[in-house]
Scaffold this active site. Structure first.
Site, mmCIF file in Angstrom:
data_model
loop_
_atom_site.group_PDB
_atom_site.id
_atom_site.type_symbol
_atom_site.label_atom_id
_atom_site.label_comp_id
_atom_site.label_asym_id
_atom_site.label_seq_id
_atom_site.Cartn_x
_atom_site.Cartn_y
_atom_site.Cartn_z
ATOM 1 N N HIS A 17 -46.962 -7.516 9.653
ATOM 2 C CA HIS A 17 -46.824 -7.309 8.212
ATOM 3 C C HIS A 17 -45.382 -6.876 7.882
ATOM 4 C CE1 HIS A 17 -51.340 -6.105 8.244
ATOM 5 N NE2 HIS A 17 -51.272 -7.220 7.567
ATOM 6 N N LYS A 41 -64.974 -5.160 2.696
ATOM 7 C CA LYS A 41 -64.501 -4.649 3.986
ATOM 8 C C LYS A 41 -64.652 -3.140 4.017
ATOM 9 C CE LYS A 41 -60.958 -8.053 5.228
ATOM 10 N NZ LYS A 41 -59.500 -8.249 5.375
ATOM 11 N N ARG A 90 -50.350 -17.340 10.093
ATOM 12 C CA ARG A 90 -50.295 -17.197 11.546
ATOM 13 C C ARG A 90 -50.793 -18.500 12.176
ATOM 14 N NH1 ARG A 90 -53.426 -11.664 11.149
ATOM 15 N NH2 ARG A 90 -54.229 -12.916 9.455
ATOM 16 N N SER A 128 -54.435 -6.663 12.097
ATOM 17 C CA SER A 128 -54.838 -5.258 12.054
ATOM 18 C C SER A 128 -56.028 -5.035 12.986
ATOM 19 C CB SER A 128 -55.233 -4.863 10.623
ATOM 20 O OG SER A 128 -54.130 -4.983 9.770
HETATM 21 P P1 ADP Z 1 -56.122 -9.667 3.979
HETATM 22 O O1 ADP Z 1 -57.369 -8.878 4.211
HETATM 23 O O2 ADP Z 1 -55.768 -9.879 2.535
HETATM 24 O O3 ADP Z 1 -55.986 -10.929 4.792
HETATM 25 P P2 ADP Z 1 -54.213 -8.454 5.773
HETATM 26 O O4 ADP Z 1 -53.651 -7.088 5.664
HETATM 27 O O5 ADP Z 1 -55.028 -8.759 6.978
HETATM 28 O O6 ADP Z 1 -55.005 -8.647 4.435
HETATM 29 O O7 ADP Z 1 -53.066 -9.535 5.665
HETATM 30 C C1 ADP Z 1 -52.237 -9.625 4.539
HETATM 31 C C2 ADP Z 1 -51.342 -10.852 4.671
HETATM 32 O O8 ADP Z 1 -50.482 -10.689 5.776
HETATM 33 C C3 ADP Z 1 -52.098 -12.179 4.909
HETATM 34 O O9 ADP Z 1 -51.416 -13.210 4.224
HETATM 35 C C4 ADP Z 1 -51.970 -12.384 6.393
HETATM 36 O O10 ADP Z 1 -52.026 -13.767 6.716
HETATM 37 C C5 ADP Z 1 -50.586 -11.814 6.642
HETATM 38 N N1 ADP Z 1 -50.430 -11.352 8.013
HETATM 39 C C6 ADP Z 1 -51.242 -10.532 8.700
HETATM 40 N N2 ADP Z 1 -50.783 -10.342 9.954
HETATM 41 C C7 ADP Z 1 -49.639 -11.086 10.048
HETATM 42 C C8 ADP Z 1 -48.711 -11.341 11.103
HETATM 43 N N3 ADP Z 1 -48.882 -10.847 12.325
HETATM 44 N N4 ADP Z 1 -47.658 -12.132 10.837
HETATM 45 C C9 ADP Z 1 -47.501 -12.692 9.612
HETATM 46 N N5 ADP Z 1 -48.354 -12.512 8.579
HETATM 47 C C10 ADP Z 1 -49.412 -11.719 8.798
#
Ligand code: ADP
Length: 164
Positions: A17, A41, A90, A128
Site C-alpha cells: 500500500h 469485513k 497485483r 493485508s
Molecule cells: P480493499 O478491501 O478495498 O481491497 P485493501 O486495503 O485490501 O482494500 O486494498 C486497497 C487497494 O490497494 C486495492 O486497490 C488493492 O488492490 C491495492 N493493494 C493492496 N495490496 C497491494 C500491493 N501489495 N501492491 C499494490 N496494490 C495493493
C-alpha cells in the site's frame, strides 16, 4: 487542484500500500488515503487504529492526507472534489473485481476516473491478509509491514490467539 483518492481497508497498511501511496502522490496535488468502513469485513484493527497507522506512516509525504468514510467511495469523491480514484493491481486475481468496481463507480460518479497502478514486483503477492497470517505464526514482518507498526501488528495477533 488535482485531487486523487486512494481507498481501502488498510487492515493493516502494508509496504505494498505504502509503495502505491508514494508513487501516486507524485502525480497529484493532493492524495487522500481514505479508510473505508466495510460492513462485510470484520477488521482486526479498529477504524481509529487504522487511521493512526496510516497517518503515522504517511506523514513523510506532505501532499498526502488521511480520512475515513462510511459510505460509497464514489460519493466521497464527489464530496471532496476528487477526479481520480487510485487502485492497485497485483496478480490477475485483482483484475476482474477492480474492473467491475471501476464501472460501478463511474456510473455513480461520471466525473471520477479510476487509475490502476501495477504493484511493484516486490509486493505483487502482498496483502493485508498475508501480513496477518505471517504475524500469527511469528514470522518476521520487516519486508512486508511498515517498521513503525511491526510490534503493534505482532502483538495484536498474539492477543487474538490468547483469547481463543
Ligand atoms: P480493499 O478491501 O478495498 O481491497 P485493501 O486495503 O485490501 O482494500 O486494498 C486497497 C487497494 O490497494 C486495492 O486497490 C488493492 O488492490 C491495492 N493493494 C493492496 N495490496 C497491494 C500491493 N501489495 N501492491 C499494490 N496494490 C495493493
Amino acid at each position: 487542484m488535482n485531487i486523487a483518492i486512494y481507498p481501502g481497508s488498510f487492515d493493516p497498511i502494508t509496504l505494498g500500500h505504502l509503495n502505491l501511496i508514494k508513487r501516486a502522490s507524485k502525480s497529484f496535488d493532493k492524495l487522500i488515503v481514505c479508510i473505508m468502513v466495510n460492513a462485510q469485513k470484520m477488521p482486526l484493527f479498529t477504524l481509529e487504529e487504522r487511521l493512526r497507522h496510516v497517518k503515522t506512516v504517511t506523514q513523510r509525504y506532505p501532499n498526502v492526507e488521511v480520512d475515513t468514510y462510511d459510505g460509497l467511495v464514489a460519493e466521497y469523491a464527489k464530496k471532496i472534489d476528487a477526479s481520480v480514484l487510485i487502485r492497485g493491481l497485483r496478480a490477475m486475481s485483482d483484475f476482474e473485481r477492480e474492473c467491475q468496481m471501476a464501472i460501478i463507480n463511474k456510473k455513480i460518479n461520471p466525473q471520477l476516473e479510476t487509475y490502476f497502478l501495477a504493484a511493484d514486483e516486490k509486493y505483487m503477492y502482498l496483502s493485508s491478509s498475508a501480513v496477518k497470517e505471517m504475524a500469527r505464526f511469528g514470522a518476521c514482518l520487516k519486508d512486508v509491514a511498515p517498521s513503525e507498526l511491526i510490534d503493534e501488528i505482532a502483538q495484536k495477533m498474539r492477543m487474538g490467539q490468547e483469547v481463543k
